[in-house]
Scaffold this motif. Sequence first.
Motif, PDB file in Angstrom:
ATOM      1  N   VAL A 195       8.586 -38.041  11.749  1.00  0.00           N
ATOM      2  CA  VAL A 195       9.323 -39.053  10.971  1.00  0.00           C
ATOM      3  C   VAL A 195      10.584 -39.490  11.724  1.00  0.00           C
ATOM      4  CG1 VAL A 195       8.388 -38.349   8.757  1.00  0.00           C
ATOM      5  CG2 VAL A 195      10.473 -37.254   9.594  1.00  0.00           C
ATOM      6  N   GLY A 196      10.533 -39.386  13.054  1.00  0.00           N
ATOM      7  CA  GLY A 196      11.619 -39.896  13.890  1.00  0.00           C
ATOM      8  C   GLY A 196      12.748 -38.928  14.121  1.00  0.00           C
ATOM      9  N   GLY A 197      12.555 -37.661  13.757  1.00  0.00           N
ATOM     10  CA  GLY A 197      13.651 -36.699  13.838  1.00  0.00           C
ATOM     11  C   GLY A 197      13.593 -35.773  15.032  1.00  0.00           C
ATOM     12  N   ASN A 198      14.585 -34.888  15.068  1.00  0.00           N
ATOM     13  CA  ASN A 198      14.701 -33.885  16.122  1.00  0.00           C
ATOM     14  C   ASN A 198      15.725 -32.857  15.657  1.00  0.00           C
ATOM     15  OD1 ASN A 198      14.614 -32.511  18.549  1.00  0.00           O
ATOM     16  ND2 ASN A 198      16.090 -33.863  19.550  1.00  0.00           N
ATOM     17  N   LEU A 199      15.270 -31.684  15.243  1.00  0.00           N
ATOM     18  CA  LEU A 199      16.168 -30.678  14.681  1.00  0.00           C
ATOM     19  C   LEU A 199      17.135 -30.142  15.719  1.00  0.00           C
ATOM     20  CD1 LEU A 199      13.685 -28.577  12.496  1.00  0.00           C
ATOM     21  CD2 LEU A 199      15.512 -30.066  11.654  1.00  0.00           C
ATOM     22  N   ASN A 200      18.417 -30.083  15.348  1.00  0.00           N
ATOM     23  CA  ASN A 200      19.442 -29.582  16.257  1.00  0.00           C
ATOM     24  C   ASN A 200      20.455 -28.744  15.482  1.00  0.00           C
ATOM     25  OD1 ASN A 200      19.228 -30.976  19.079  1.00  0.00           O
ATOM     26  ND2 ASN A 200      18.795 -32.589  17.581  1.00  0.00           N
ATOM     27  N   GLY A 201      21.139 -27.860  16.195  1.00  0.00           N
ATOM     28  CA  GLY A 201      22.218 -27.077  15.606  1.00  0.00           C
ATOM     29  C   GLY A 201      23.334 -26.887  16.601  1.00  0.00           C
ATOM     30  N   VAL A 202      24.560 -26.826  16.121  1.00  0.00           N
ATOM     31  CA  VAL A 202      25.742 -26.647  16.971  1.00  0.00           C
ATOM     32  C   VAL A 202      26.681 -25.663  16.286  1.00  0.00           C
ATOM     33  CG1 VAL A 202      27.761 -27.766  18.004  1.00  0.00           C
ATOM     34  CG2 VAL A 202      25.570 -28.986  17.919  1.00  0.00           C
ATOM     35  N   THR A 203      27.236 -24.733  17.073  1.00  0.00           N
ATOM     36  CA  THR A 203      28.278 -23.836  16.575  1.00  0.00           C
ATOM     37  C   THR A 203      29.561 -24.108  17.340  1.00  0.00           C
ATOM     38  OG1 THR A 203      26.647 -22.119  16.083  1.00  0.00           O
ATOM     39  CG2 THR A 203      28.940 -21.418  16.213  1.00  0.00           C
ATOM     40  N   THR A 204      30.667 -24.238  16.622  1.00  0.00           N
ATOM     41  CA  THR A 204      31.968 -24.422  17.258  1.00  0.00           C
ATOM     42  C   THR A 204      32.868 -23.253  16.838  1.00  0.00           C
ATOM     43  OG1 THR A 204      33.104 -25.650  15.492  1.00  0.00           O
ATOM     44  CG2 THR A 204      31.633 -26.908  16.936  1.00  0.00           C
ATOM     45  N   ARG A 205      34.128 -23.346  17.169  1.00  0.00           N
ATOM     46  CA  ARG A 205      35.043 -22.255  16.802  1.00  0.00           C
ATOM     47  C   ARG A 205      35.327 -22.192  15.305  1.00  0.00           C
ATOM     48  NH1 ARG A 205      36.467 -22.676  22.190  1.00  0.00           N
ATOM     49  NH2 ARG A 205      36.599 -20.580  23.101  1.00  0.00           N
ATOM     50  N   ASP A 206      35.340 -23.343  14.637  1.00  0.00           N
ATOM     51  CA  ASP A 206      35.712 -23.309  13.221  1.00  0.00           C
ATOM     52  C   ASP A 206      34.642 -23.810  12.268  1.00  0.00           C
ATOM     53  OD1 ASP A 206      35.889 -25.980  13.869  1.00  0.00           O
ATOM     54  OD2 ASP A 206      37.932 -26.257  13.149  1.00  0.00           O
ATOM     55  N   HIS A 207      33.514 -24.303  12.791  1.00  0.00           N
ATOM     56  CA  HIS A 207      32.429 -24.718  11.900  1.00  0.00           C
ATOM     57  C   HIS A 207      31.128 -24.826  12.677  1.00  0.00           C
ATOM     58  CE1 HIS A 207      33.436 -28.662  13.644  1.00  0.00           C
ATOM     59  NE2 HIS A 207      32.264 -29.093  13.214  1.00  0.00           N
ATOM     60  N   GLY A 208      30.045 -24.991  11.938  1.00  0.00           N
ATOM     61  CA  GLY A 208      28.746 -25.241  12.537  1.00  0.00           C
ATOM     62  C   GLY A 208      28.083 -26.393  11.816  1.00  0.00           C
ATOM     63  N   TYR A 209      27.050 -26.984  12.432  1.00  0.00           N
ATOM     64  CA  TYR A 209      26.314 -28.039  11.738  1.00  0.00           C
ATOM     65  C   TYR A 209      24.888 -28.123  12.256  1.00  0.00           C
ATOM     66  CZ  TYR A 209      28.012 -30.874  15.750  1.00  0.00           C
ATOM     67  OH  TYR A 209      28.330 -31.349  16.999  1.00  0.00           O
ATOM     68  N   TYR A 210      24.021 -28.585  11.359  1.00  0.00           N
ATOM     69  CA  TYR A 210      22.597 -28.709  11.613  1.00  0.00           C
ATOM     70  C   TYR A 210      22.209 -30.127  11.245  1.00  0.00           C
ATOM     71  CZ  TYR A 210      23.333 -23.738  11.568  1.00  0.00           C
ATOM     72  OH  TYR A 210      23.831 -22.488  11.842  1.00  0.00           O
ATOM     73  N   TYR A 211      21.490 -30.810  12.121  1.00  0.00           N
ATOM     74  CA  TYR A 211      21.301 -32.236  11.878  1.00  0.00           C
ATOM     75  C   TYR A 211      20.004 -32.738  12.480  1.00  0.00           C
ATOM     76  CZ  TYR A 211      22.687 -32.956  16.772  1.00  0.00           C
ATOM     77  OH  TYR A 211      22.742 -32.917  18.146  1.00  0.00           O
ATOM     78  N   THR A 212      19.606 -33.895  11.996  1.00  0.00           N
ATOM     79  CA  THR A 212      18.483 -34.611  12.578  1.00  0.00           C
ATOM     80  C   THR A 212      18.593 -36.091  12.237  1.00  0.00           C
ATOM     81  OG1 THR A 212      16.074 -34.835  12.682  1.00  0.00           O
ATOM     82  CG2 THR A 212      17.003 -34.130  10.572  1.00  0.00           C
ATOM     83  N   PRO A 213      18.305 -36.971  13.200  1.00  0.00           N
ATOM     84  CA  PRO A 213      18.098 -38.383  12.842  1.00  0.00           C
ATOM     85  C   PRO A 213      16.746 -38.478  12.136  1.00  0.00           C
ATOM     86  CG  PRO A 213      17.618 -38.028  15.166  1.00  0.00           C
ATOM     87  CD  PRO A 213      18.137 -36.716  14.635  1.00  0.00           C
ATOM     88  N   LEU A 214      16.572 -39.493  11.325  1.00  0.00           N
ATOM     89  CA  LEU A 214      15.326 -39.662  10.574  1.00  0.00           C
ATOM     90  C   LEU A 214      15.073 -41.137  10.305  1.00  0.00           C
ATOM     91  CD1 LEU A 214      16.005 -36.905   7.904  1.00  0.00           C
ATOM     92  CD2 LEU A 214      14.073 -36.846   9.474  1.00  0.00           C
ATOM     93  N   HIS A 215      13.814 -41.479  10.129  1.00  0.00           N
ATOM     94  CA  HIS A 215      13.518 -42.799   9.584  1.00  0.00           C
ATOM     95  C   HIS A 215      13.972 -42.784   8.127  1.00  0.00           C
ATOM     96  CE1 HIS A 215      11.320 -46.240   8.010  1.00  0.00           C
ATOM     97  NE2 HIS A 215      11.168 -46.649   9.266  1.00  0.00           N
TER      98      HIS A 215
END
Length: 443
Positions: free
Chosen positions: A75-95
């Motif tokens: 559906v046009g996505g791509n699962l990703n995750g990022v960790t930083t010093r004060d937060h993290g996030y999980y994201y994907t673009p999508l149709h």
Amino acid sequence: MSFNSYRDELPSGLRVVTVETPHLHTALLAIYVRTGSRHETPANNGVSHYLEHLFFRGSEGWPDTVKMNAAVEEVGGNLNGVTTRDHGYYYTPLHPAHLRVGMDILGDMLTRPRLTDMEVERQIILEEMLDEVDEKGRDIDLDNLSQRLLFPSHPLALKIAGTRESVSALTHAQVLEHFARHYVAGNLVVTAAGRVNRQEVLEMTERAFARLPRGPVSTEAAPPSTPPGPKLHFVAHDESQTEFRINFRTVPDRHDDQPALQIIRRLLDDGLSSRLPFEIVERRGLAYSVHASLDTYHDAGVFEIEAASAPEKAAQVVAEAFRVLGALCDTEVGEEELSRAKRRHRMLLEFAQDSPGELAGWFGVNEIFNAPESFSHRADLVDAQSAARVREVARRYFNRENLTVVAVGQRKGLKALERVVAEAPGLPAPEAPVLAAVSGLRG
């Protein structure tokens, strides 16, 4: 075209931010969590990043990771995750027509992770960490070295990925404890941006995160003052170039001095016509590139200048950077240069409004740390800064006592570099302690 942003809170305490941009043809889903390496201790350092890796090992609803990723990619996505010093996030673009697929999978990943294959991920992370060390195991990463110098004995000095020793010793029980503590409703923000609908996003979120336990937002201890400089930390490394970073401790993202600091950053590094690239690269050929940046937390900030050069030129590059900073402290910037920096700042904020990723990042990160702030309000604050105000703020932070430098490279030229940092030619003496100004936080 414009956008509409909405902030809602579900009965569980989970916050949902929706940014409707109906004129776009894409969407982006991002889940923010207020946990990173500053929420760790030396004993479990790296657990936030480790947990990020483990989420992608599948969930109860999606135990087959190939099928999990394929469902998002279809559906046009791509699962990703990022960790930083004060937060993290999980994201994907999508149709936009298939937002539910991404929401359901991310919701299952973050509420029902299997947390398996720890030993495989441990080896992957240990391999990943090799980029930060030399053949003797010494840290050669400028960011890690700078953080330790700026925030000694504080969690902000901990490495995001952890150390070889801490990651090797992490147990399944430590991972579970960190997950249970931080992945709770009060500590997450779900953000959807692009061609999305607020009511549909709320309905999808409530369903996908129905199993998320209640719990409070994470808290942090504010960092103390950095020990006074000037200070140089050098790591000998047999490379053809010496890499270095010049650091000045500043103030949090919502401090009254931040708009002037944003202008200063653009005056120094915003294309080849700006001061640092012009003086160091174009005019003198001392380095291939030089960059200035602002790294801000909700309770601290750092102004950074980074470059690499031949070892024998390192002292010259640093001295020239000090001279450029000193000129900002001594002389008010001209009206034309100041206006150009303000225009560039406003234009780039406007450009960001065409990107679902930028919109999600702006509103999502704002939500986990501060009250929401609009693009136009931030631009107006920058536009209100006078040349006298810019000079005043430059003098407050660009001084000898507030100076730390880290360098990695050959010992050739080290004596000259030590002398330049100790003398800090061109930088003024401090006018007031940097953190005395933290009371100027904006609401």
